[in-house]
Design a protein around this motif. Structure first.
Motif, PDB file in Angstrom:
ATOM      1  N   VAL A 284       9.645   6.562 -10.348  1.00  0.00           N
ATOM      2  CA  VAL A 284       9.943   5.373  -9.544  1.00  0.00           C
ATOM      3  C   VAL A 284      10.723   5.666  -8.270  1.00  0.00           C
ATOM      4  N   LEU A 285      11.380   6.825  -8.197  1.00  0.00           N
ATOM      5  CA  LEU A 285      12.219   7.109  -7.036  1.00  0.00           C
ATOM      6  C   LEU A 285      11.445   7.121  -5.720  1.00  0.00           C
ATOM      7  N   PRO A 286      10.237   7.691  -5.635  1.00  0.00           N
ATOM      8  CA  PRO A 286       9.519   7.656  -4.357  1.00  0.00           C
ATOM      9  C   PRO A 286       9.287   6.227  -3.846  1.00  0.00           C
ATOM     10  N   SER A 287       9.048   5.289  -4.749  1.00  0.00           N
ATOM     11  CA  SER A 287       8.863   3.897  -4.337  1.00  0.00           C
ATOM     12  C   SER A 287      10.166   3.313  -3.815  1.00  0.00           C
ATOM     13  N   ALA A 288      11.284   3.616  -4.479  1.00  0.00           N
ATOM     14  CA  ALA A 288      12.581   3.118  -4.016  1.00  0.00           C
ATOM     15  C   ALA A 288      12.894   3.638  -2.625  1.00  0.00           C
ATOM     16  N   VAL A 289      12.511   4.882  -2.348  1.00  0.00           N
ATOM     17  CA  VAL A 289      12.726   5.447  -1.008  1.00  0.00           C
ATOM     18  C   VAL A 289      11.915   4.676   0.030  1.00  0.00           C
ATOM     19  N   VAL A 290      10.696   4.317  -0.309  1.00  0.00           N
ATOM     20  CA  VAL A 290       9.876   3.490   0.590  1.00  0.00           C
ATOM     21  C   VAL A 290      10.581   2.162   0.855  1.00  0.00           C
ATOM     22  N   GLY A 291      11.092   1.545  -0.213  1.00  0.00           N
ATOM     23  CA  GLY A 291      11.804   0.281  -0.053  1.00  0.00           C
ATOM     24  C   GLY A 291      13.019   0.416   0.837  1.00  0.00           C
TER      25      GLY A 291
ATOM     26  N   TRP B  96       0.825  -1.215   0.000  1.00  0.00           N
ATOM     27  CA  TRP B  96       0.000   0.000   0.000  1.00  0.00           C
ATOM     28  C   TRP B  96       0.855   1.260   0.000  1.00  0.00           C
ATOM     29  N   LEU B  97       1.994   1.220   0.670  1.00  0.00           N
ATOM     30  CA  LEU B  97       2.898   2.369   0.640  1.00  0.00           C
ATOM     31  C   LEU B  97       3.440   2.601  -0.767  1.00  0.00           C
ATOM     32  N   ILE B  98       3.737   1.518  -1.475  1.00  0.00           N
ATOM     33  CA  ILE B  98       4.211   1.655  -2.853  1.00  0.00           C
ATOM     34  C   ILE B  98       3.091   2.187  -3.738  1.00  0.00           C
ATOM     35  N   ASP B  99       1.869   1.705  -3.493  1.00  0.00           N
ATOM     36  CA  ASP B  99       0.724   2.225  -4.255  1.00  0.00           C
ATOM     37  C   ASP B  99       0.639   3.746  -4.150  1.00  0.00           C
ATOM     38  N   GLY B 100       0.942   4.261  -2.960  1.00  0.00           N
ATOM     39  CA  GLY B 100       0.810   5.704  -2.737  1.00  0.00           C
ATOM     40  C   GLY B 100       2.049   6.499  -3.068  1.00  0.00           C
ATOM     41  N   ALA B 101       3.154   5.823  -3.324  1.00  0.00           N
ATOM     42  CA  ALA B 101       4.421   6.515  -3.581  1.00  0.00           C
ATOM     43  C   ALA B 101       4.514   6.891  -5.046  1.00  0.00           C
ATOM     44  N   VAL B 102       3.691   7.835  -5.469  1.00  0.00           N
ATOM     45  CA  VAL B 102       3.639   8.241  -6.873  1.00  0.00           C
ATOM     46  C   VAL B 102       3.953   9.725  -6.948  1.00  0.00           C
ATOM     47  N   ASP B 103       4.907  10.073  -7.805  1.00  0.00           N
ATOM     48  CA  ASP B 103       5.241  11.473  -8.016  1.00  0.00           C
ATOM     49  C   ASP B 103       4.248  12.048  -9.019  1.00  0.00           C
TER      50      ASP B 103
END
Length: 532
Positions: free
Chosen positions: A69-76, A52-59
């Motif tokens: 894709v960078l916001p998702s990598a930061v979540v990871g 769900w965090l990746i779902d929301g990690a959209v620039d």
């Protein structure tokens, strides 16, 4: 399901430091699935939260590929940082053994190492985000991403696959049997696939398919383990008839290299070695001491060999961890080794450690780092040298061991060897560096899984625990608790043929990963066509 939908929506809408904190907490929560806790159900919370965090990690900006894709990598990364910080904090205990020289490095070990390892989970999520789609497809993408990242973590910069995600799905022997079929790297991906499936509970369209698939995978995992153990011989039936003794002296780490304590340490090992067996039991043929147990350089101390020979009965062989010295130019070379010593006090064989611990046993970029005043943690001039290759350690014509010294047992790949076929794995270690922390329990679990993969029993001698005899199905036949002082007298279990006739390797790993990739790509293509 309404509550889950609301909760997932709240997670998706998190941003900034709140999103980072939630990812960190989810990663930290997942470590409760590891030894000594083994509460694997927490992963069924941690990984859906990650989805769900990746779902929301959209620039939302109309940027390029990296902006998307960078916001998702930061979540990871934050998920990985929480996972490795909570799972590896105990490494700092090793630096406090000699705090005067190494306490300054605590932030590097306790925070720096997790921060570096978290980059692999950032990569896992980055890969997944590139294949992201709605519904079930994104779960396959996340499993593929983690499968690749954990595979890379096993060898990049010499590798450190400690606490791979797959271990969370294998807390008991019944749940370890799948590892003997597909191997740890495939298990990492399949574990994430199952752990992340509850993320579909908030998705009405894909919920049923996802949960059915998860139940099928879990049923296959449990069912195969039950079948495998039900068909396995009992502990009494699987014995080779070879009696062995494991000595666990529990020497405090700050005493091990104390010149004034050497004699007392050696006397303790000799006394435990000479303990009479229980009534009705025969004397052991093989005695095992832990890693670097012998407190002398044997080539300089022949009287120590004499005492060992006097302590052994006719026909007995001692397998003992020791520092081996070899002539070198301009100075001697030192190896972390296992000696085989006969009842005449003669060294009849030796095996050296091949995979050394960076900064612990040797210094990477030695020339430059020594110029800065840095040194390895182990007190050895110039650090240890690595063996060029691994060979089995032969005891007699019918008995040979696959030697794995200390953390060599955490590597599922690269365990090939030359020499006679091994009858068992011999793992000697010294986890006294880490005290009463999760570290020794995590180390033991990883060694336990090597037995299942190799189809070989495991003989594990640890200075302060956990020492044990483990059969090739991962079942502990006998053991000693952490910090106990004593011996284990047991029969050596018989080896079995691995599931495929050889340990699982690259074929099994990449078959599973390619299936996950193909399904992820298929969903991604269908998803994009639907929105075009």
């Amino acid at each position: 399901m309404r509550g889950i939908t609301q909760f997932s929506g709240w997670i998706i809408l998190l941003s900034g430091w709140r999103r980072a904190l939630m990812a960190f907490l989810a990663g930290a929560l997942a470590t409760l699935a590891l030894p000594p806790y083994d509460f694997f159900a927490v992963c069924l919370i941690a990984f859906p939260v990650l989805v769900w965090l990746i779902d929301g990690a959209v620039d939302t900006a109309n940027g390029g590929f990296m902006r998307r894709v960078l916001p998702s990598a930061v979540v990871g990364w934050w998920f990985g940082f929480g996972y490795f910080l909570a799972g590896l904090w105990w490494i700092g205990a090793a630096l406090l053994v000699d705090a005067q020289n190494f306490a300054w490095a605590l932030p590097l070990a306790v925070v720096g190492l997790p921060a570096f390892l978290a980059l692999f989970y950032a990569l896992a999520v980055l890969i997944a985000r590139c294949l992201w789609s709605d519904g079930l497809g994104r779960i396959f993408a996340l499993a593929f991403g983690f499968g690749v990242a954990e595979w890379l973590r096993s060898f990049v910069l010499t590798g450190f696959p400690w606490n791979a995600i797959g271990y969370a799905a294998m807390p008991t022997p019944m749940l370890m049997q799948s590892d003997g079929v597909v191997g740890l790297f495939a298990m990492n991906a399949l574990a994430v696939l199952v752990f992340a499936m509850p993320g579909l509970l908030a998705d009405r369209r894909h919920r049923r398919a996802g949960l059915v698939l998860a139940l099928v995978l879990v049923a296959a995992h449990v069912g195969f383990g039950f079948y495998r153990l039900h068909d396995a011989p009992t502990v009494a039936e699987e014995s080779t008839g070879v009696r062995l003794r494991i000595v666990q002296p529990s020497i405090a780490q700050d005493m091990k290299w104390d010149d004034g304590a050497r004699r007392a340490i050696f006397d303790k090992l000799i006394a435990l070695t000479g303990t009479s067996p229980a009534p009705g039991q025969s004397k052991p043929a093989v005695i095992v001491w832990p890693e670097t147990a012998i407190p002398y350089i044997l080539t300089r101390t022949p009287e120590a060999l004499v005492r060992i020979g006097e302590a052994l009965s006719d026909g007995q062989v001692l397998l003992a961890g020791a520092v081996r010295e070899e002539e070198g130019v301009p100075s001697p070379l030192y190896y972390n080794s296992i000696y085989a010593i006969s009842d005449r006090g003669e060294i009849i064989g030796a095996a050296d450690k091949e995979h050394l611990v960076p900064f612990g046993e040797y210094l990477p970029l030695e020339k430059w780092l020594r110029a800065l005043g840095l040194q390895e943690v182990v007190e050895m001039p110039g650090g240890f040298s690595a063996a060029m290759s691994r060979h089995s350690l032969k005891v007699n014509d019918h008995l040979a061991f696959l030697p794995l010294i200390c953390y060599e047992a955490i590597f599922p790949a690269g365990l090939g060897y030359s020499g006679p076929r091994a009858t068992a794995i011999l793992n000697v270690t010294n986890d006294a560096w880490y005290g009463d922390t999760p570290g020794p329990y995590q180390h033991f679990r990883q060694a336990q899984l090597r037995a299942v993969e190799q189809g070989l029993p495991l003989i594990r001698a640890a200075n302060n625990g956990l020492s044990a005899v483990v059969d090739p199905y991962g079942r502990i036949t006998d053991g000693l608790a952490l910090d106990a002082v004593g011996i284990i007298d047991a029969s050596l279990p018989s080896p079995i043929d691995p599931f495929w006739g050889k340990p699982p390797g690259s074929v099994e790993t990449w078959t599973v990963l390619m299936v996950l990739l193909a399904i992820s790509c298929g969903y991604a293509v269908l998803s994009r066509r639907r929105f075009d």
